[in-house]
Write an enzyme that holds these catalytic residues in place. Structure first.
Site, short mmCIF file in Angstrom:
data_model
loop_
_atom_site.label_atom_id
_atom_site.label_comp_id
_atom_site.label_asym_id
_atom_site.label_seq_id
_atom_site.Cartn_x
_atom_site.Cartn_y
_atom_site.Cartn_z
N SER A 115 18.95 -181.91 81.59
CA SER A 115 18.20 -180.58 81.59
C SER A 115 19.72 -179.93 82.43
CB SER A 115 17.27 -181.09 83.14
OG SER A 115 17.45 -179.74 84.10
N TYR A 139 18.51 -173.22 80.97
CA TYR A 139 17.86 -171.71 82.63
C TYR A 139 18.23 -171.01 81.89
CZ TYR A 139 14.00 -175.55 83.98
OH TYR A 139 12.65 -176.39 84.19
N THR A 165 14.24 -173.77 77.65
CA THR A 165 13.11 -173.24 78.13
C THR A 165 12.19 -171.97 78.84
OG1 THR A 165 13.60 -175.57 79.05
CG2 THR A 165 11.66 -174.66 80.10
N LYS A 242 11.16 -174.21 74.30
CA LYS A 242 10.40 -175.73 75.24
C LYS A 242 9.80 -174.93 75.40
CE LYS A 242 10.58 -179.39 78.07
NZ LYS A 242 10.05 -179.29 78.84
N HIS A 266 5.10 -178.74 79.84
CA HIS A 266 6.12 -178.75 81.28
C HIS A 266 5.31 -180.05 81.68
CE1 HIS A 266 10.17 -176.77 82.94
NE2 HIS A 266 9.81 -177.68 83.81
#
Ligand SMILES: Cc1cc2nc3c(=O)[nH]c(=O)nc-3n(C[C@H](O)[C@H](O)[C@H](O)COP(=O)(O)O)c2cc1C
Ligand SMILES: CC(C)CC(=O)C(=O)O
Length: 395
Positions: A115, A139, A165, A242, A266
């Site tokens: 992440s 992100y 994402t 994603k 998610h």
């Protein structure tokens, strides 16, 4: 397992038992953050229920004495069709956090996705398992320089793909986090970021979810399809999106040159009452038109869930919370156990379906209970309504 660790007295035999143990070990604020879905958590429940509405059709008297469950994902070998999904802030679960996950992934021959909001930085996770395949989840931040720097660091540290994402322009409303005034414990940091003074980035405590405020202050809500071209211009890594759940978005993604699509809601943490991902998968696969691989996550808890996902067109699945529960229970060893468990369950389910390899999996191995309107009632030793699904020949 060694005698001295936390698994010595109780050996969880499935992911639900791992979660129960993790709940005992974790502070309430952390467990609640990990397990929560958005709002009323209808989708959280449905992600699991939807798999139950799908039933597997076994075939028998097929020689499965030499099973091979390995596969290839974007050209990289994987011991079975599973990828570790990105989950933020893993050092709240165990002090070794993302490094423990990386080592367990390497040991088990599966890809780990890190992440952006990890509590160990990109480079240190790479060092923890230098030769193992890793993806980096991205992100996009209001500050595009910050975003571009992250991508370049991931590329330099040997990550093989970027999972962008796309379902989080705003953070879903997780009510437990609001009650708990969730924020990152003060001994931890969002390790990939530093503030203007060069200090590691923290999360302020606030009157509600500190995470919601943190995300609102940083994430770029203006992100749109045109930014895929921008991302492609700053990296040579393949880009996966994603958070796609519709055929229409899958078609647009393909047109924009993505390398893969991850069907995800998610883990039900964003839009409550959206469909379970396993119910969207076939539509997205149709939209991808065989041009790019499709992956799926959200609600995968069992080897049978992996078989069903592949039968409906996924190339592999991703798991999020399962890994966090393993991490909380036993660090690297706990994640290792979770991965082995899923691997064993998958191999068994595949074999009992009469498949020797992943390539043997076919669409007609799965049926929706809603399609069996005539019911699965037993009479004269036969299952009524099954003939449509069982009269093909596989030999
Ligand atoms: C605690 C937690 C943190 C997460 N953090 C991220 C993240 O940082 N980036 C991201 O793209 N998805 C994140 N996700 C979503 C996961 O990548 C994945 O889509 C989801 O967990 C899959 O569902 P499952 O937990 O039912 O397996 C997170 C999920 C959880 C539960
Ligand atoms: C830091 C968060 C935005 C991570 C996340 O994606 C989540 O909590 O679902």
């Amino acid at each position: 397992m060694s005698k001295n660790n936390s698994l010595a007295h109780f050996e969880p035999v499935n992911l639900y038992e791992f979660e129960a143990l993790a709940k005992l070990k974790l502070p309430k604020m952390v467990y609640d953050y990990y397990c929560s879905g958005a709002d009323d958590q209808y989708t959280l429940q449905d992600n699991i229920e939807a798999f139950k509405r799908l039933r597997l059709i076994p075939r028998v008297l097929i020689d499965i004495s030499a099973q091979d469950i390995s596969t290839t994902i974007l050209g990289v070998p994987s011991s079975f069709p599973l990828i570790i999904a990105p989950t933020a802030m893993q050092r709240m679960a165990h002090h070794e956090g993302e490094c423990a996950t990386a080592r367990a992934a390497a040991k088990n021959g599966v890809i780990m996705t890190l992440s952006s909001w990890s509590t160990t930085n990109i480079e240190d996770v790479a060092k923890a398992a230098p030769r193992a395949p890793r993806w980096f989840q991205l992100y996009v931040y209001k500050d595009r320089d910050v975003t571009a720097k992250l991508v370049r660091r991931a590329e330099k540290a040997g990550y093989l793909a970027i999972a962008l994402t796309v379902d989080t322009p705003r953070l879903g409303r997780r009510e437990a986090d609001i009650h708990n005034k969730f924020s990152l414990p003060s001994h931890l940091t969002m390790a990939n970021f530093t503030n203007d003074d060069g200090e590691k980035s923290h999360m302020e405590k606030g009157s509600g979810s500190g995470l919601a405020a943190y995300v609102a202050s940083l994430i770029d809500r203006s992100l749109s399809w045109k930014d895929i071209a921008w991302l492609k211009s700053i990296t040579r890594l393949p880009i996966l999106v994603k958070g796609i759940v519709t055929r229409a978005d899958a078609e647009i993604a393909v047109r924009n040159g993505v390398a893969g699509i991850i069907v995800s809601n998610h883990g039900a943490r964003q839009l409550d009452t959206s469909l379970a991902t396993i119910d969207c998968l076939e539509e997205v696969v149709a939209g991808a038109q065989g041009k790019v691989p499709v992956f799926v996550d959200s609600g995968i808890r069992r080897g049978t869930d992996i078989v069903k996902s592949l039968a409906l067109g996924a190339q592999a699945v991703q798991i999020g919370r399962g890994v966090l529960w393993g991490l909380a229970v036993g660090g690297e060893e706990g994640v290792d156990r979770v991965l082995k468990l899923l691997r064993d369950e998958f191999e068994l389910a595949l074999g009992l379906c009469g498949c020797r390899t992943v390539k043997d999996i076919r669409r007609d191995m799965v049926v929706r209970t809603s399609e069996l309107s005539f019911g699965l009632t037993q009479s004269n030793g036969h299952l009524h309504g099954m003939s449509n699904y069982s009269n093909h020949s596989r030999l």
